[in-house]
Design a protein around this motif. Structure first.
Motif, PDB file in Angstrom:
ATOM      1  N   LEU A 124       0.803  -1.221   0.000  1.00  0.00           N
ATOM      2  CA  LEU A 124       0.000   0.000   0.000  1.00  0.00           C
ATOM      3  C   LEU A 124       0.836   1.270   0.000  1.00  0.00           C
ATOM      4  CD1 LEU A 124      -2.681  -1.158   2.596  1.00  0.00           C
ATOM      5  CD2 LEU A 124      -2.908  -1.073   0.104  1.00  0.00           C
ATOM      6  N   TRP A 125       2.148   1.117   0.103  1.00  0.00           N
ATOM      7  CA  TRP A 125       3.045   2.275   0.130  1.00  0.00           C
ATOM      8  C   TRP A 125       3.209   2.806  -1.281  1.00  0.00           C
ATOM      9  CZ3 TRP A 125       4.412   4.683   4.399  1.00  0.00           C
ATOM     10  CH2 TRP A 125       5.433   5.650   4.345  1.00  0.00           C
ATOM     11  N   GLN A 126       3.154   4.098  -1.435  1.00  0.00           N
ATOM     12  CA  GLN A 126       3.221   4.743  -2.743  1.00  0.00           C
ATOM     13  C   GLN A 126       4.541   5.493  -2.853  1.00  0.00           C
ATOM     14  OE1 GLN A 126      -0.441   6.799  -3.715  1.00  0.00           O
ATOM     15  NE2 GLN A 126       0.718   8.406  -4.740  1.00  0.00           N
ATOM     16  N   GLU A 127       5.270   5.256  -3.930  1.00  0.00           N
ATOM     17  CA  GLU A 127       6.561   5.911  -4.110  1.00  0.00           C
ATOM     18  C   GLU A 127       6.436   7.349  -4.611  1.00  0.00           C
ATOM     19  OE1 GLU A 127       9.361   4.666  -2.949  1.00  0.00           O
ATOM     20  OE2 GLU A 127       8.243   2.879  -2.345  1.00  0.00           O
ATOM     21  N   THR A 128       5.387   7.627  -5.357  1.00  0.00           N
ATOM     22  CA  THR A 128       5.212   8.960  -5.927  1.00  0.00           C
ATOM     23  C   THR A 128       4.282   9.785  -5.048  1.00  0.00           C
ATOM     24  OG1 THR A 128       5.448   8.010  -8.133  1.00  0.00           O
ATOM     25  CG2 THR A 128       4.532  10.233  -7.986  1.00  0.00           C
ATOM     26  N   LYS A 129       4.767  10.944  -4.654  1.00  0.00           N
ATOM     27  CA  LYS A 129       3.974  11.838  -3.815  1.00  0.00           C
ATOM     28  C   LYS A 129       2.867  12.481  -4.648  1.00  0.00           C
ATOM     29  CE  LYS A 129       4.795  15.318  -0.287  1.00  0.00           C
ATOM     30  NZ  LYS A 129       5.820  16.050   0.439  1.00  0.00           N
ATOM     31  N   PRO A 130       1.662  12.585  -4.086  1.00  0.00           N
ATOM     32  CA  PRO A 130       0.581  13.265  -4.815  1.00  0.00           C
ATOM     33  C   PRO A 130       0.915  14.742  -5.042  1.00  0.00           C
ATOM     34  CG  PRO A 130      -0.285  12.009  -2.964  1.00  0.00           C
ATOM     35  CD  PRO A 130       1.210  12.022  -2.828  1.00  0.00           C
ATOM     36  N   GLU A 131       0.168  15.354  -5.933  1.00  0.00           N
ATOM     37  CA  GLU A 131       0.320  16.784  -6.209  1.00  0.00           C
ATOM     38  C   GLU A 131       0.116  17.582  -4.916  1.00  0.00           C
ATOM     39  OE1 GLU A 131       0.616  18.393  -9.355  1.00  0.00           O
ATOM     40  OE2 GLU A 131       0.945  16.448 -10.312  1.00  0.00           O
ATOM     41  N   GLN A 132       0.799  18.701  -4.793  1.00  0.00           N
ATOM     42  CA  GLN A 132       0.695  19.539  -3.594  1.00  0.00           C
ATOM     43  C   GLN A 132      -0.740  19.972  -3.321  1.00  0.00           C
ATOM     44  OE1 GLN A 132       3.264  20.001  -1.447  1.00  0.00           O
ATOM     45  NE2 GLN A 132       1.667  20.824  -0.108  1.00  0.00           N
ATOM     46  N   GLN A 133      -1.495  20.221  -4.355  1.00  0.00           N
ATOM     47  CA  GLN A 133      -2.891  20.626  -4.197  1.00  0.00           C
ATOM     48  C   GLN A 133      -3.689  19.566  -3.439  1.00  0.00           C
ATOM     49  OE1 GLN A 133      -4.800  21.588  -7.889  1.00  0.00           O
ATOM     50  NE2 GLN A 133      -6.767  21.971  -6.940  1.00  0.00           N
ATOM     51  N   ALA A 134      -3.439  18.304  -3.716  1.00  0.00           N
ATOM     52  CA  ALA A 134      -4.125  17.211  -3.012  1.00  0.00           C
ATOM     53  C   ALA A 134      -3.721  17.182  -1.541  1.00  0.00           C
ATOM     54  CB  ALA A 134      -3.820  15.876  -3.673  1.00  0.00           C
ATOM     55  N   LEU A 135      -2.465  17.464  -1.271  1.00  0.00           N
ATOM     56  CA  LEU A 135      -1.963  17.458   0.110  1.00  0.00           C
ATOM     57  C   LEU A 135      -2.448  18.668   0.907  1.00  0.00           C
ATOM     58  CD1 LEU A 135       1.693  16.392  -0.689  1.00  0.00           C
ATOM     59  CD2 LEU A 135      -0.129  14.939   0.198  1.00  0.00           C
ATOM     60  N   ASP A 136      -2.838  19.721   0.236  1.00  0.00           N
ATOM     61  CA  ASP A 136      -3.283  20.946   0.903  1.00  0.00           C
ATOM     62  C   ASP A 136      -4.766  20.931   1.277  1.00  0.00           C
ATOM     63  OD1 ASP A 136      -0.746  22.006   0.754  1.00  0.00           O
ATOM     64  OD2 ASP A 136      -1.147  23.147  -1.085  1.00  0.00           O
ATOM     65  N   SER A 137      -5.439  19.820   1.078  1.00  0.00           N
ATOM     66  CA  SER A 137      -6.865  19.730   1.383  1.00  0.00           C
ATOM     67  C   SER A 137      -7.146  20.109   2.833  1.00  0.00           C
ATOM     68  CB  SER A 137      -7.354  18.296   1.145  1.00  0.00           C
ATOM     69  OG  SER A 137      -8.663  18.136   1.634  1.00  0.00           O
ATOM     70  N   ARG A 138      -8.271  20.744   3.060  1.00  0.00           N
ATOM     71  CA  ARG A 138      -8.702  21.128   4.410  1.00  0.00           C
ATOM     72  C   ARG A 138      -9.759  20.168   4.957  1.00  0.00           C
ATOM     73  NH1 ARG A 138      -4.557  23.474   5.855  1.00  0.00           N
ATOM     74  NH2 ARG A 138      -4.014  25.367   4.759  1.00  0.00           N
ATOM     75  N   GLU A 139     -10.160  19.187   4.154  1.00  0.00           N
ATOM     76  CA  GLU A 139     -11.164  18.222   4.580  1.00  0.00           C
ATOM     77  C   GLU A 139     -10.534  17.205   5.548  1.00  0.00           C
ATOM     78  OE1 GLU A 139     -14.467  18.230   3.775  1.00  0.00           O
ATOM     79  OE2 GLU A 139     -14.009  20.152   2.833  1.00  0.00           O
ATOM     80  N   PRO A 140     -11.334  16.672   6.478  1.00  0.00           N
ATOM     81  CA  PRO A 140     -10.799  15.623   7.358  1.00  0.00           C
ATOM     82  C   PRO A 140     -10.228  14.469   6.529  1.00  0.00           C
ATOM     83  CG  PRO A 140     -12.971  16.330   8.093  1.00  0.00           C
ATOM     84  CD  PRO A 140     -12.731  16.981   6.762  1.00  0.00           C
TER      85      PRO A 140
END
Length: 113
Positions: free
Chosen positions: A30-46
């Protein structure tokens, strides 16, 4: 900086749990080598539910932030409740997620008020 002995104890106890969670995510593929886009990481949702899977949130937000807080001796959250989300997420996944949810349950216990 840490305020008291209880905070220091949490720092010592969380490290092996964070490592165990990472190892189990890797072992289950389940480990992912590629980091998602910064926009996805900046989400404010729980749990960044609008832009990441729960596993991505664990890897790229939760584990990153918790490890950073421990390294820098920053205060950890006073309470935490991840297990219900983990149980909901993993109930539909193929494969055995029992160990992952058990580790997350132990993390929750450490942060019970």
């Amino acid at each position: 900086m840490l305020k008291n002995e209880l905070e220091l104890k949490k720092h010592r106890l969380i490290l092996p749990l964070l490592a165990a969670l990472e190892n189990e995510l890797r072992n289950k593929g389940l480990w992912q080598e590629t980091k998602p886009e910064q926009q996805a990481l900046d989400s404010r949702e729980p749990f960044a539910i609008d832009s990441l899977s729960f596993v991505q949130w664990l890897q790229f937000i939760f584990l990153d932030k918790m490890n950073q807080r421990v390294r820098l001796l920053q205060p950890l959250p006073s309470t935490m409740l991840l297990l219900p989300m983990a149980q909901e997420y993993f109930k539909t996944m193929a494969g055995n997620s029992t160990e992952i949810t058990a580790i997350i349950g132990r993390i929750d216990l450490l942060f019970r008020a």
